[in-house]
Design an enzyme around this catalytic site. Structure first.
Site: not given
Ligand SMILES: *[C@@H]1O[C@H](CO)[C@@H](O)[C@H](O)[C@H]1NC(C)=O
Ligand SMILES: *[C@@H]1O[C@H](CO)[C@@H](O)[C@H](O)[C@H]1NC(C)=O
Ligand SMILES: *[C@@H]1O[C@H](CO)[C@@H](O)[C@H](O)[C@H]1NC(C)=O
Length: 485
Positions: A160, A359
């Site tokens: 992440d 992302d």
């Protein structure tokens, strides 16, 4: 005969046109060259290669490197525990929904940061934890397996780039969700170290308002994600082992003894953001704040997450500037999007006003509502050889194709144009997401963002098979083709 007549007519027309536009000669030339059919960039591949198979095909690159973790899709056959049971992949609608939750939390963290308020308080029991700036979590579907402790225990954590703190569920546990691997037991590791609350590194984490009895003198952390998920526990030190036996000593992580929320299968999170607690900053002396990943082409293949710079550098890598954007995520200065190698005629401010982030956890790529229709229409215009499906998996995915009548498919190249003049062409397959394997249906993996979520997000599907290099020290992000194999 007919040819020479029309040629004469065309010359006449061109001559007068050139008189008019001679001041913009370079521009006119660009237009002519780019509209030429042969310079329109496309990618052709087998339709079957878009879909995951039931057997894992391991990529080679991870094995050639030292400081590497293997990246797998949480729902595919490459995640070891899935070989013993059947897992159901989320539908495209579920994915869109969790993308929206993630985008909301990325957006929200920026709002609370800029206004100096921390008004979004999650209160599980008597413990109140402010939502940590930039903590997104939802939907990240790629896992890396790390070795934690001595002797090492394998734990699969979500990769992440939107989180800073790395944590895993820890025994003895007050409340733990069901994960696939055995829980990490801190009492069984000879290298586990508690951190005192007076230790300076304790400032890296947020402390909940109340801590359980016995933890008063220790650094007890609490993290709440935008989707309401939480992890509470001891901020501790441990030995972290990578795939090829390379070790990071005294790695700071959250030993979570109370974990709740949208977690499923994974043992926790590996935080890769640009903040002090992230693994990127913790290993700065060793890897110079450089890491790269390759997201696998499908759920039945593997990718990697590598630390440090590579020698030789990935072939034909293109670097563009890493810039600050409204949210604390990794920002890029996008000024346009192209199809077939040609930039679409959309004003640069449509991209620069909202700004762009890249992302690892958002699945689809989200464009401004005033840019998406132009992009979609141009994509459809290049794909007229294939029928659009009549039904849609979701209102937001409006460009889905039925490829059941064809064995190979030709798609236009999608490229991103950046302010520093760099142009990155994405691999052809990465523009499509699979919808139904049985009906050979796929969708364009792009959608408009919603009003209020005004930030362009380059999601993980379009990045598949590229090596994406985050050179945080050099403030640049690089893209190279064939990153997994
Ligand atoms: C496995 O991956 C390699 C490299 O991408 C590819 O060439 C090969 O065809 C794949 N094998 C199968 C069985 O899909
Ligand atoms: C860490 O702190 C916990 C809670 O006080 C304690 O039970 C444990 O023994 C400590 N572990 C070490 C290695 O100091
Ligand atoms: C690009 O768009 C602008 C604004 O819609 C228009 O005025 C201009 O003619 C377009 N340029 C080209 C080359 O299509």
């Amino acid at each position: 005969m007919a040819t020479s007549i029309s040629f004469a007519g065309l010359s006449c027309f061109l001559l007068s046109l050139c008189l008019v536009c001679s001041v913009k000669e370079g521009y006119a030339f660009e237009e002519l060259r780019e509209s030429h059919a042969e310079s329109y960039l496309t990618h052709t591949f087998e339709v079957s290669s878009l879909f995951a198979s039931s057997i894992c095909n391991h990529s080679t690159k991870a094995n050639e490197r030292e400081s590497t973790f293997i990246v797998v899709d949480k729902y595919g056959p490459c995640f070891q525990p899935n070989q013993q049971r059947s897992v159901v992949s989320p539908s495209l609608t579920d994915i869109i929904r969790s993308d929206r939750a993630r985008i909301y939390s990325i957006h929200h963290s920026r709002l609370s940061k800029s206004s100096g308020r921390r008004d979004h308080i999650v209160e599980p029991n008597s413990l109140s934890i402010p939502v940590k700036d930039g903590s997104a979590f939802s939907t990240s579907n790629y896992l890396v397996t790390v070795g934690l402790g001595t002797p090492k225990k394998d734990l699969s954590l979500v990769l992440d780039t939107g989180s800073d703190l790395t944590w895993t569920q820890c025994q003895p546990c007050t409340r733990c969700y069901k994960q696939t691997e055995p829980l990490f037991d801190r009492t069984q590791s000879s290298t586990y170290v508690n951190i005192s609350k007076t230790d300076s590194v304790c400032a890296y984490v947020q402390r909940p308002g109340t801590v359980p009895p016995g933890a008063e003198t220790l650094c007890f952390y609490g993290i709440a994600y935008g989707d309401g998920s939480i992890s509470l526990g001891f901020f501790s030190k441990e030995t972290l082992t990578m795939s090829a036996a390379e070790k990071i000593n005294s790695f700071l992580f959250g030993c979570g003894t109370d974990n709740r929320g949208e977690f499923d299968l994974e043992a926790g999170i590996l935080g890769l953001s640009q903040e002090s607690a992230s693994i990127v900053f913790q290993t700065a002396a060793k890897y110079n704040k450089i890491f790269s990943y390759c997201i696998p082409s499908s759920a039945s293949s593997t990718g990697h997450l590598t630390f440090g710079s590579q020698t030789p550098a990935p072939a034909n890598i293109i670097y563009t500037k890493l810039v600050a954007q409204k949210s604390p995520s990794y920002g890029l200065d996008l000024i346009g999007i192209g199809l077939g190698g040609t930039k679409l005629n959309i004003s640069e401010s449509v991209f620069t006003t909202p700004g762009t982030i890249i992302d690892s956890g958002t699945v689809f790529t989200y464009l401004p509502p005033n840019a998406y229709p132009t992009f979609r229409d141009a994509f459809r215009a290049a794909m007229t050889a294939y029928p659009l499906t009549t039904g849609r998996p979701d209102d937001d995915l409006d460009t889905c194709y039925d490829l059941s009548k064809t064995s190979s498919v030709k798609v236009p190249e999608i490229s991103f144009f950046f302010k520093d003049g760099k142009v990155v062409g994405m691999p052809g397959k990465s523009s499509l997401v699979t919808y139904s394997k049985t009906n050979s249906q796929v969708c364009l993996g792009f959608a408009p963002y919603e009003a209020g979520d005004d930030e362009i997000i380059i999601g993980n599907q379009v990045q598949r098979t590229m090596e994406v290099v985050y050179d945080v020290a050099g403030q640049r992000i690089g893209f190279a083709l064939n990153g997994c194999t």
